[in-house]
Write a protein that holds these residues in place. Structure first.
Motif, short mmCIF file in Angstrom:
data_model
loop_
_atom_site.label_atom_id
_atom_site.label_comp_id
_atom_site.label_asym_id
_atom_site.label_seq_id
_atom_site.Cartn_x
_atom_site.Cartn_y
_atom_site.Cartn_z
N LYS A 1 -3.68 17.45 -7.41
CA LYS A 1 -2.87 17.70 -8.56
C LYS A 1 -1.64 18.05 -7.81
CE LYS A 1 -6.37 21.56 -9.94
NZ LYS A 1 -6.30 22.37 -10.14
N VAL A 2 -1.47 17.18 -6.26
CA VAL A 2 0.28 17.05 -5.66
C VAL A 2 -0.24 15.74 -4.52
CG1 VAL A 2 1.17 17.85 -3.90
CG2 VAL A 2 0.18 19.77 -5.49
N ARG A 3 0.76 14.93 -5.29
CA ARG A 3 0.60 13.57 -4.34
C ARG A 3 2.04 13.83 -3.37
NH1 ARG A 3 -0.29 8.96 -6.60
NH2 ARG A 3 -2.13 10.05 -6.74
N THR A 4 1.68 13.72 -1.86
CA THR A 4 2.76 13.42 -0.94
C THR A 4 3.65 12.19 -1.31
OG1 THR A 4 1.87 15.50 0.22
CG2 THR A 4 3.50 13.72 1.48
N ALA A 5 4.90 12.30 -1.63
CA ALA A 5 5.66 10.89 -1.71
C ALA A 5 6.38 10.60 -0.01
CB ALA A 5 6.38 11.25 -2.42
N VAL A 6 6.78 11.66 0.21
CA VAL A 6 7.62 11.68 1.80
C VAL A 6 7.09 12.47 2.14
CG1 VAL A 6 9.55 11.69 2.70
CG2 VAL A 6 9.70 10.23 1.16
N ASN A 7 6.54 12.59 3.86
CA ASN A 7 5.20 12.72 4.77
C ASN A 7 6.28 13.34 6.24
OD1 ASN A 7 3.15 14.54 6.05
ND2 ASN A 7 1.92 13.28 5.89
N ASP A 8 7.05 14.29 5.77
CA ASP A 8 7.74 14.46 7.39
C ASP A 8 8.91 13.42 8.29
OD1 ASP A 8 8.35 16.24 9.63
OD2 ASP A 8 6.25 15.88 10.91
N LEU A 9 9.29 12.79 6.75
CA LEU A 9 10.49 11.72 8.23
C LEU A 9 11.53 12.66 8.69
CD1 LEU A 9 10.15 8.71 7.30
CD2 LEU A 9 11.79 8.80 5.51
N SER A 10 11.41 10.76 9.72
CA SER A 10 12.40 11.56 10.53
C SER A 10 13.75 10.38 10.98
CB SER A 10 12.35 11.76 11.97
OG SER A 10 11.96 13.72 11.28
N PHE A 11 14.67 9.80 10.64
CA PHE A 11 15.40 8.54 11.80
C PHE A 11 16.36 8.86 11.82
CE2 PHE A 11 15.55 8.11 7.07
CZ PHE A 11 16.19 7.56 6.84
N THR A 12 17.27 8.42 12.16
CA THR A 12 19.06 8.47 12.87
C THR A 12 20.02 6.87 12.28
OG1 THR A 12 18.39 8.09 14.64
CG2 THR A 12 18.79 9.83 14.84
N ALA A 13 20.56 6.98 11.67
CA ALA A 13 21.73 5.47 11.96
C ALA A 13 22.93 6.25 11.99
CB ALA A 13 22.01 5.26 10.36
N ASN A 14 23.79 4.55 13.20
CA ASN A 14 24.35 4.34 13.48
C ASN A 14 25.74 4.49 12.30
OD1 ASN A 14 23.50 5.29 15.83
ND2 ASN A 14 23.13 3.86 16.17
N GLU A 15 26.95 4.41 12.68
CA GLU A 15 28.31 3.83 12.05
C GLU A 15 28.48 2.75 12.93
OE1 GLU A 15 32.95 5.50 12.07
OE2 GLU A 15 31.59 5.81 14.27
N GLY A 16 28.63 1.36 11.04
CA GLY A 16 28.50 0.44 11.52
C GLY A 16 27.83 -0.40 12.06
N GLU A 17 26.48 0.32 11.47
CA GLU A 17 25.05 0.14 11.26
C GLU A 17 24.55 -0.48 10.03
OE1 GLU A 17 21.37 1.06 13.73
OE2 GLU A 17 21.28 2.98 12.60
N ILE A 18 23.36 -1.51 9.52
CA ILE A 18 23.13 -1.82 8.34
C ILE A 18 21.59 -1.57 8.15
CG2 ILE A 18 22.20 -3.15 6.48
CD1 ILE A 18 24.33 -4.84 6.88
#
Length: 258
Positions: free
Chosen positions: A29-46
């Motif tokens: 009845k419930v779908r988990t689309a995103v599960n406890d997601l963690s990350f970082t991104a830096n200035e001047g980075e793709i």
């Protein structure tokens, strides 16, 4: 190096209707689309989110852009929380998705002015940015042509330009080359590299290995809504190809889930 984006424990679920359950042959009845997601991104980075269709990439980016609210967790973009300060976040980012549909009655000139007004861009700055961006993408010749009469590639260029009218420091692109011909895709990827050289932080989602290898400084592999691997291309490849490494990780992850 300054971290301009911190994502901590983002989780998002969606309730399935009875019709969806029947179509997908599931009792969930419930779908988990995103599960406890963690990350970082830096200035001047793709930073790239790499994963198959349905992995949760678009849902993640929609939460970062404050279009949908996470069930739990948070993301902080240049000091502003998507949960507590969504209006501040919107002023700091540019967001482009293939789902963005421009009103076909309007012209590129009108749309640029409209979005510039929404972001409070002063008239003089607006004129300068419009002139530079329209010339950069060849929109100037079509500035007074209705969107309905533009080619698919030109529509994508207009969408890109109106998403960055306010010169944001953080740019979020969902499948930036999806549906584009090779020439337009090249224009877009070259521009993303140009923005990085200006110190912008760019988050892209894709399922295309070559795009990740061409653009990204770091990449996170997302499968079934979870971040299963994150690092530089060299760290993830481990001396092999990105494609081979991805499928190794995919098999390991799916096997564990089963």
């Amino acid at each position: 190096m300054k971290e301009l984006l911190q994502v901590r424990g983002l989780t998002k679920t969606f309730r399935l209707s009875a019709k969806q359950q029947k179509l997908e042959k599931t009792r969930e009845k419930v779908r988990t689309a995103v599960n406890d997601l963690s990350f970082t991104a830096n200035e001047g980075e793709i930073f790239g989110l790499l994963g198959p269709n349905g992995a949760g990439k678009t849902t993640t980016l929609r939460m970062l852009a404050t279009l949908i609210r996470p069930d739990s967790g948070d993301a902080v973009l240049d000091g502003a929380s998507v949960v507590k300060e969504p209006e501040q976040v919107r002023g700091k980012i540019g967001f482009l998705t293939s789902e963005l549909k421009l009103e076909e009655f309007f012209t590129p000139n009108y749309l640029f002015d409209f979005f510039s007004t929404l972001h409070g861009v002063p008239p003089q700055v607006r004129r300068q940015r419009r002139e530079a961006l329209f010339a950069r993408f060849g929109i100037d010749r079509f500035a007074e042509v209705k969107v309905a009469d533009l080619s698919t590639g030109m529509k994508q260029k207009v969408s890109l330009v109106v998403s960055i009218v306010h010169d944001p420091d953080i740019i979020i692109f969902d499948e930036p080359t999806n549906g584009l011909d090779v020439l337009t895709a090249r224009v877009v990827t070259d521009f993303l590299q140009e923005l990085r050289s200006q110190g912008k932080t760019i988050i892209v989602s894709t399922h295309i290995f070559s795009l990740v290898e061409k653009l990204c400084d770091r990449v996170g592999i997302i499968i079934d809504g979870r971040m299963v691997c994150c690092g530089t291309l060299e760290e993830i490849r481990r001396g092999g190809s990105l494609e081979d490494r991805f499928f190794d990780i995919y098999r390991e992850t799916v096997g564990e889930a089963e």
